[in-house]
Design an enzyme around this catalytic site. Structure first.
Site, PDB file in Angstrom:
ATOM      1  CD  GLU A 121      39.527  -2.260  65.883  1.00  0.00           C
ATOM      2  OE1 GLU A 121      38.255  -2.114  66.183  1.00  0.00           O
ATOM      3  OE2 GLU A 121      40.513  -2.981  65.886  1.00  0.00           O
ATOM      4  CD  GLU A 145      39.718  -7.869  67.954  1.00  0.00           C
ATOM      5  OE1 GLU A 145      40.508  -6.581  67.767  1.00  0.00           O
ATOM      6  OE2 GLU A 145      38.396  -7.542  68.033  1.00  0.00           O
TER       7      GLU A 145
END
Length: 259
Positions: free
Chosen positions: A240, A143
């Site tokens: 998120e 990520e």
């Protein structure tokens, strides 16, 4: 069709973590994700998932001393053994919880370590992890994170992630594309997603500025959801974000954006 997963690290924080599974199911989510499962037994988490008919779509590899500010150790040359032990721990949890993909936070470059040395260590560690996970039918993700929120983080943009995947040379390594982080670092969201779609294994969202729910900032999420569908993305999108008030009060964004 857009599929949303509740990130239990960020959402429903009004209740204890172990009770957030029920809260997510009650709010209409069919899947969840979170940062780390390791403070709980895999059996307890599995029971919560089954009781609430939820799929767990993602969690992270162990990432060092989180409370002390560490954000992954995969690029730390002096902690290779610790990283690789963490891979086996993550696999054990993933198998119990039915998780098909794990994210690796690659970490902040340690003081005194060159980026070249960090890169060499990271490539070796990712190659090891990708192959270990492949043997279990689990995908490995990396990520990119924005350098405003986490200064010194090694992996900060999509092109770098694609280059890193090429350097590792595994067909079991993919990008976790966090829309919030990449809006801050590079913008050009739609074209970047389309360009790298075959490498994108998971997507996460939050608006910018503020990292709050969609509709609170500058990102046109209704358009972006349409573009993801049109491009052929069929995976989950992890929510998120930090609710502006409470999670429940802010969930109206889903209907407002047609998801």
């Amino acid at each position: 069709m857009t599929k949303l997963a509740a990130n239990l690290t960020m959402l429903f924080t009004e209740v204890p973590f172990i009770d957030r599974f029920e809260a997510a199911a009650r709010a209409g989510f069919q899947a969840v994700e979170f940062l780390f499962p390791y403070a709980y037994s895999a059996r307890d988490l599995s029971e919560r998932l089954k009781a609430n008919k939820l799929e767990l779509v993602l969690h992270n590899l162990p990432a060092g001393h989180w409370e002390a500010g560490e954000r992954g150790i995969a690029c730390h040359p002096d902690r290779v053994a610790e990283f690789r032990d963490g891979v086996w721990t993550a696999i054990a949890y993933a198998k119990e919880l039915g998780v098909k993909q794990l994210n690796c936070l690659v970490g902040i470059v340690p003081q005194g370590v060159t980026r070249q040395d960090a890169q060499v260590t990271l490539v070796d560690n990712l190659r090891f992890a990708a192959e270990a996970l492949k043997d279990e039918g689990i995908r490995l993700l990396i990520e990119p994170i924005n350098s405003y929120d986490i200064p010194g983080f090694f992996l900060t943009n999509t092109a770098q992630a694609a280059s890193l995947i090429a350097a590792v040379g595994s067909d079991n390594l993919f990008i976790q594309y966090d829309i919030y982080h990449m809006q801050r670092m590079e913008g050009e969201l739609t074209n970047t997603i389309k360009k790298h779609l075959q490498l994108i294994g998971h997507v996460q969202l939050a608006d910018n500025p503020g990292r709050n729910e969609p509709g609170t900032g500058e990102i046109n999420y209704r358009y972006l959801f349409q573009q993801l569908d049109a491009a052929g993305y069929t995976g989950w999108i992890g929510c998120e974000y930090k609710p502006r008030t409470t999670t429940e009060a802010g969930l109206g964004w889903r209907a407002a954006h047609g998801v």
